[in-house]
Design a protein around this motif. Structure first.
Motif, short mmCIF file in Angstrom:
data_model
loop_
_atom_site.label_atom_id
_atom_site.label_comp_id
_atom_site.label_asym_id
_atom_site.label_seq_id
_atom_site.Cartn_x
_atom_site.Cartn_y
_atom_site.Cartn_z
N GLN A 1 6.18 21.38 -18.88
CA GLN A 1 6.71 22.74 -18.71
C GLN A 1 5.70 23.71 -18.07
OE1 GLN A 1 6.71 20.91 -21.49
NE2 GLN A 1 8.69 20.98 -22.50
N VAL A 2 4.41 23.61 -18.42
CA VAL A 2 3.44 24.56 -17.86
C VAL A 2 3.24 24.28 -16.38
CG1 VAL A 2 1.04 25.38 -17.95
CG2 VAL A 2 2.30 24.97 -20.08
N LEU A 3 3.08 23.01 -16.04
CA LEU A 3 2.85 22.66 -14.63
C LEU A 3 4.06 23.03 -13.77
CD1 LEU A 3 0.77 21.41 -12.75
CD2 LEU A 3 1.81 19.18 -13.16
N SER A 4 5.25 22.83 -14.32
CA SER A 4 6.45 23.13 -13.52
C SER A 4 6.70 24.63 -13.43
CB SER A 4 7.68 22.45 -14.15
OG SER A 4 8.04 23.11 -15.34
N GLY A 5 6.07 25.39 -14.32
CA GLY A 5 6.25 26.84 -14.29
C GLY A 5 7.35 27.32 -15.21
N ARG B 1 -1.18 24.35 -11.16
CA ARG B 1 0.11 25.03 -10.96
C ARG B 1 0.01 26.07 -9.84
NH1 ARG B 1 3.28 28.08 -15.84
NH2 ARG B 1 2.63 30.15 -15.24
N GLU B 2 -1.09 26.81 -9.83
CA GLU B 2 -1.28 27.82 -8.79
C GLU B 2 -1.35 27.15 -7.42
OE1 GLU B 2 -4.59 30.40 -9.59
OE2 GLU B 2 -4.54 31.14 -7.52
N ARG B 3 -2.04 26.04 -7.37
CA ARG B 3 -2.17 25.30 -6.12
C ARG B 3 -0.80 24.83 -5.62
NH1 ARG B 3 -5.49 24.39 -1.91
NH2 ARG B 3 -4.97 22.40 -0.98
N ALA C 1 1.86 9.85 -13.87
CA ALA C 1 3.29 9.69 -13.60
C ALA C 1 4.04 10.99 -13.90
CB ALA C 1 3.85 8.53 -14.43
N GLU C 2 3.67 11.65 -15.00
CA GLU C 2 4.35 12.91 -15.34
C GLU C 2 4.05 13.99 -14.28
OE1 GLU C 2 3.49 14.26 -19.28
OE2 GLU C 2 4.83 12.78 -20.18
N ALA C 3 2.79 14.10 -13.89
CA ALA C 3 2.43 15.12 -12.91
C ALA C 3 3.10 14.84 -11.57
CB ALA C 3 0.91 15.18 -12.76
N ALA C 4 3.17 13.57 -11.20
CA ALA C 4 3.85 13.21 -9.94
C ALA C 4 5.31 13.63 -10.00
CB ALA C 4 3.72 11.69 -9.71
N ALA C 5 5.94 13.42 -11.15
CA ALA C 5 7.35 13.78 -11.29
C ALA C 5 7.54 15.29 -11.14
CB ALA C 5 7.88 13.30 -12.65
N VAL C 6 6.67 16.06 -11.81
CA VAL C 6 6.81 17.52 -11.74
C VAL C 6 6.57 18.02 -10.30
CG1 VAL C 6 5.75 19.71 -12.45
CG2 VAL C 6 6.25 17.96 -14.15
N ALA C 7 5.51 17.51 -9.67
CA ALA C 7 5.17 17.99 -8.32
C ALA C 7 6.27 17.62 -7.33
CB ALA C 7 3.83 17.40 -7.88
N THR C 8 6.86 16.44 -7.48
CA THR C 8 7.98 16.05 -6.61
C THR C 8 9.16 16.99 -6.83
OG1 THR C 8 7.26 13.77 -6.83
CG2 THR C 8 9.44 14.10 -5.91
#
Ligand SMILES: Cc1cc2nc3c(=O)[nH]c(=O)nc-3n(C[C@H](O)[C@H](O)[C@H](O)COP(=O)(O)OP(=O)(O)OC[C@H]3O[C@@H](n4cnc5c(N)ncnc54)[C@H](O)[C@@H]3O)c2cc1C
Length: 451
Positions: A57-61, A147-149, A167-174
């Motif tokens: 949730q934090v990474l996705s905003g 997240r800012e990036r 894997a989780e970060a890849a999913a959020v960034a995609t």
């Protein structure tokens, strides 16, 4: 709070590491009736917060940082803590149960007991220090920086490490619309833990959402001049692979695992492997107290590393009496359960009459992960399986259950895309007082999943 006998200072317990395990330990101590001094030392500036939302949730905003707080200010105040945030523990004299803090006064705390809950730190890639565009993901600051990036559109993100975090970060960034390459030594996200068959099914989910999976071992990064003038004037332009290839990227997340934060526990603050003949280690041996720092803080079945010194959470490697081997678990639920167990057993050691006998810590480990709306949940131990039975109920959306086993015993169950209640129902297969026979567990597993 009692002040002990007249003229004698009140006894103190110190918990080092103010995160999930440390919080559980101080709450467990107070709940069990510890009314002496209770110090909680944490090197981060924040009160305890939750890490799992950082890569979701934090990474996705979708969450702001304040939602990750584990307790309100009032709840923390109710624990009557001597709370020392932004303070690093510098050294522990385990024989004397004396803790030295890295504050301006170099404070020394004499303790009746100590709980070590300092977690792990992320591994980095060699040669990336000071290179702009390279990130790790462990703390709130890490998550906010990435997240800012990713707030700017059209990033080319290379995630180095295809374990659960990568894997989780890849999913959020995609999901945020970026081009993502997930680099791992296998060809499947989390393949080391899930095994080839489940890994391939999860890989298909990632590909279907646009993640490019790349097998390879990253040996470093490629850099170019930093348009924004970074600290070293260098910006990442790609990831160099050991086979000679390069993955182009303007943003790199290094998610290659972690190292237990035990540096401060070794002689002169440096971790020593057991058997090392360093001067400090020798002094410890003479006192009869020597900490095992081979892979985290080695503890017995009661989470004790030495008399009066206990370990909990990601940093602790302890003897699991049911599995019959030592284990170090980097999962959120274990941090809470082990924090409570360490608190209970420390009190039992200090005053068995008042607090009861110590109890072995024999949990059924649990973890979950969220990727593209797919929930993975597991009970027991999946890693190191020599047999895996996968029952795939549906490929799109993915719904499967898997039973993992080793040496004729069932060790873990996994559910992907299944309701939590269903996966909880499978937990019984690996939750007995002794590891379950593989054939019996397999029959019960098939019946439970297929009816
Ligand atoms: C991004 C991310 C996502 C995750 N997602 C999941 C998930 O989906 N499911 C799951 O089961 N688990 C997940 N985890 C793992 C879970 O968050 C950890 O297992 C849990 O945080 C461990 O808690 P801990 O208290 O043992 O250690 P930590 O949370 O690492 O806390 C240790 C604390 O001690 C501090 N410290 C270290 N050294 C010192 C010192 N010398 N003096 C003072 N303080 C010190 C550290 O700075 C830190 O604040 C995730 C972890 C991360 C990073």
């Amino acid at each position: 709070m009692t002040s002990g006998d007249r003229g004698r200072p009140a006894p103190r317990i110190a918990v080092v590491g103010a995160s999930a395990a440390g919080l559980a330990a101080v709450e467990g101590l107070r709940r069990a009736g510890w009314d002496g001094l209770l110090t909680l030392v944490g090197d981060e500036p924040h009160p305890p917060y939750d890490r799992p939302p950082l890569s979701k949730q934090v990474l996705s905003g979708s969450w702001e940082p304040d939602r990750t707080g584990l307790r309100s200010a009032e709840q923390l105040a109710g624990l009557d803590l001597d709370l020392r945030l932004g303070t690093r523990a510098a050294a522990l004299d385990a024989a004397a149960r004396r803790l030295t803090l890295d504050d301006a006064e170099r404070t020394v705390l004499d303790c009746a007991g100590i709980v070590v809950a300092t977690g792990v730190r992320p591994r980095t890639l060699p040669g990336t220090e000071g290179v702009a565009g390279v990130y790790v993901l462990r703390s709130l600051e890490d998550a906010l920086a990435l997240r800012e990036r990713l707030a700017a559109p059209g990033r080319r993100l290379a995630v180095v490490g295809d374990g659960v975090l990568g894997a989780e970060a890849a999913a959020v960034a995609t999901g945020l619309g970026h081009r993502v390459v997930l680099i791992g030594s296998g060809t499947a996200p989390m393949g080391r833990v899930l095994g080839a068959e489940t890994g391939a099914l999860l890989a298909a989910v990632h590909r279907a959402h646009g993640v490019e999976l790349r097998a390879g071992r990253a040996s470093g990064v490629v850099t170019g001049p930093d348009p924004a003038g970074g600290p070293d004037g260098r910006h990442v332009t790609g990831v160099r692979l050991a086979d000679g290839g390069t993955v182009e990227a303007d943003t790199v997340l290094v998610a290659t695992g972690s190292v237990p934060a035990v540096d401060w526990l070794g002689p002169s603050g440096e971790a020593a492997a057991p058997g090392a003949e360093a001067a400090g280690a020798g002094a410890r041996a003479a006192d009869g107290v020597r900490l095992d720092l081979a892979d985290g803080l080695g503890c017995d079945a009661h989470c004790a590393a030495a008399p009066g010194v206990y370990g909990a959470g990601d940093v602790a490697r302890w003897y699991h009496p049911v599995l019959g081997r030592t284990l170090r678990v980097e999962h959120r639920m274990n941090a809470t359960e082990q924090g409570l167990a360490a608190a209970r057993n420390l009190l039992a050691e200090l005053d068995a009459e008042r607090f009861g006998a110590p109890r072995p810590f024999a949990p059924v480990p649990y973890f979950w992960s969220d990727q593209f709306g797919l929930k993975l949940q597991a009970y027991g131990v999946l890693e190191g399986a020599d047999r895996i039975e996968v029952l795939c109920l549906e490929k799109d959306p993915l719904r499967l259950a898997a039973l993992h086993g080793r040496e004729g015993r069932a060790t873990g169950v996994l559910g992907a895309g299944l309701p939590p209640r269903t996966v909880r129902g499978l937990r019984a297969l690996v939750a007995g007082d002794a590891p379950a026979d593989w054939d019996e567990a397999l029959a019960a597993f098939r019946t439970a999943v297929q009816g």
